[in-house]
Scaffold this active site. Sequence first.
Site, PDB file in Angstrom:
ATOM      1  N   LYS A   1       0.039   4.195  -0.185  1.00 29.04           N
ATOM      2  CA  LYS A   1      -0.676   5.343   0.410  1.00 29.04           C
ATOM      3  C   LYS A   1      -0.515   6.558  -0.508  1.00 29.04           C
ATOM      4  O   LYS A   1      -0.416   6.380  -1.732  1.00 29.04           O
ATOM      5  CB  LYS A   1      -0.205   5.587   1.841  1.00 29.04           C
ATOM      6  CG  LYS A   1      -0.342   4.314   2.703  1.00 29.04           C
ATOM      7  CD  LYS A   1      -0.228   4.542   4.174  1.00 29.04           C
ATOM      8  CE  LYS A   1      -0.422   3.239   4.932  1.00 29.04           C
ATOM      9  NZ  LYS A   1      -0.363   3.376   6.366  1.00 29.04           N
TER      10      LYS A   1
ATOM     11  N   ASN B   1       0.854  -1.189   0.000  1.00 29.66           N
ATOM     12  CA  ASN B   1       0.000   0.000   0.000  1.00 29.66           C
ATOM     13  C   ASN B   1       0.890   1.239   0.000  1.00 29.66           C
ATOM     14  O   ASN B   1       1.434   1.614   1.036  1.00 29.66           O
ATOM     15  CB  ASN B   1      -0.909  -0.033   1.243  1.00 29.66           C
ATOM     16  CG  ASN B   1      -1.789   1.203   1.349  1.00 29.66           C
ATOM     17  OD1 ASN B   1      -1.842   2.022   0.438  1.00 29.66           O
ATOM     18  ND2 ASN B   1      -2.479   1.333   2.488  1.00 29.66           N
TER      19      ASN B   1
ATOM     20  N   GLY C   1       2.698  -0.940   4.568  1.00 30.63           N
ATOM     21  CA  GLY C   1       2.601   0.483   4.250  1.00 30.63           C
ATOM     22  C   GLY C   1       3.987   1.047   4.000  1.00 30.63           C
ATOM     23  O   GLY C   1       4.475   1.061   2.866  1.00 30.63           O
TER      24      GLY C   1
ATOM     25  N   HIS D   1      -9.777   1.283   5.072  1.00 36.11           N
ATOM     26  CA  HIS D   1      -8.514   1.536   5.766  1.00 36.11           C
ATOM     27  C   HIS D   1      -8.758   2.537   6.900  1.00 36.11           C
ATOM     28  O   HIS D   1      -9.541   3.482   6.745  1.00 36.11           O
ATOM     29  CB  HIS D   1      -7.459   2.068   4.784  1.00 36.11           C
ATOM     30  CG  HIS D   1      -6.082   2.016   5.352  1.00 36.11           C
ATOM     31  ND1 HIS D   1      -5.655   2.917   6.291  1.00 36.11           N
ATOM     32  CD2 HIS D   1      -5.067   1.144   5.159  1.00 36.11           C
ATOM     33  CE1 HIS D   1      -4.410   2.609   6.639  1.00 36.11           C
ATOM     34  NE2 HIS D   1      -4.027   1.529   5.969  1.00 36.11           N
TER      35      HIS D   1
ATOM     36  N   SER E   1       3.115  -1.919  10.779  1.00 35.95           N
ATOM     37  CA  SER E   1       4.552  -1.878  11.092  1.00 35.95           C
ATOM     38  C   SER E   1       5.302  -3.176  10.782  1.00 35.95           C
ATOM     39  O   SER E   1       6.359  -3.421  11.366  1.00 35.95           O
ATOM     40  CB  SER E   1       4.779  -1.488  12.562  1.00 35.95           C
ATOM     41  OG  SER E   1       4.344  -0.162  12.780  1.00 35.95           O
TER      42      SER E   1
ATOM     43  N   GLU F   1      -5.646  -4.899  10.930  1.00 39.63           N
ATOM     44  CA  GLU F   1      -4.622  -3.872  11.134  1.00 39.63           C
ATOM     45  C   GLU F   1      -4.943  -3.124  12.437  1.00 39.63           C
ATOM     46  O   GLU F   1      -5.769  -2.186  12.421  1.00 39.63           O
ATOM     47  CB  GLU F   1      -4.639  -2.852   9.985  1.00 39.63           C
ATOM     48  CG  GLU F   1      -4.229  -3.397   8.644  1.00 39.63           C
ATOM     49  CD  GLU F   1      -3.678  -2.289   7.742  1.00 39.63           C
ATOM     50  OE1 GLU F   1      -2.511  -2.381   7.366  1.00 39.63           O
ATOM     51  OE2 GLU F   1      -4.406  -1.343   7.431  1.00 39.63           O
TER      52      GLU F   1
HETATM   53  P1  13P Z   1       2.707   0.507   8.021  1.00 45.24           P
HETATM   54  O1  13P Z   1       3.249  -0.772   7.452  1.00 45.24           O
HETATM   55  O2  13P Z   1       3.453   1.734   7.559  1.00 45.24           O
HETATM   56  O3  13P Z   1       2.545   0.434   9.511  1.00 45.24           O
HETATM   57  O4  13P Z   1       1.250   0.697   7.408  1.00 45.24           O
HETATM   58  C1  13P Z   1       0.379  -0.374   7.477  1.00 45.24           C
HETATM   59  C2  13P Z   1      -0.792  -0.027   6.667  1.00 45.24           C
HETATM   60  O5  13P Z   1      -1.548   0.872   7.001  1.00 45.24           O
HETATM   61  C3  13P Z   1      -0.999  -0.758   5.421  1.00 45.24           C
HETATM   62  O6  13P Z   1      -2.241  -0.503   4.874  1.00 45.24           O
END
Ligand code: 13P
Length: 230
Positions: A8, A6, A214, A85, A194, A157
Amino acid sequence: MIVILNNKCNLSKTEFIKYQEELKTINTEHEVVLCPTYLNINNCQLETIKIGAQNVSCTDNGAYTGEISARDLKDSGVKYTIVGHSERRKYQNESNYDINEKIKRLLENDITPILCIGETEDERNNGLVEYIINKQLSESLRGLLEEKIKKIIIAYEPIWSIGTGLIPDIDDIINVNNFIKKLYPNNQIIYGGSANENNIQNLKSKAIDGYLLGGLSLKPEKIKEFLDQL
Ligand code: 13P
């Protein structure tokens, strides 16, 4: 094992083209799905990595300024789409009702929804994890038949773990995944929050069918290290 990347709200077109060249060198037996920004979807030229989106409109095509429909995503080769999300629930006030509509539009267009659920730190401290997970799932999946529900990937998550470097104990993840499995025995359940190349050994279990990444999704070298350890 499925691994979802992802991006983002990151990577301009120029940055994405360079990033994609690095991603192309990844060679893995695992299924990898890349969810770039909407604008980068049509810049994707990857053979072994499938394309996903990070969001979709509740509606089909029509007078909905600024929206992107599931039909248009499908036409651009999108096979998976993240819905619900926690960042969209928080910043765009997305409700389980909206998420339910989005899931329906995706399934109508043969796109696999990746439904994100998870509790805040306060909810965990107050013993509300199962209550929250059950509420998010039952409201988001309302009105869907089992034959449709089983196509959905459920991504657990924990919100307090996203982008913080904090990860739950593996036993806590297993307990949540087993709870989800009891309610929805036929769905793939993945973990996000994470996860990275340094902690993946602590995040592996038969109860986890894949990972949603992420921050790590932006680092092709580290993605390789992560995949090699699965
Ligand atoms: P991180 O891996 O940066 O914690 O983000 C997780 C996430 O939100 C994936 O959609």
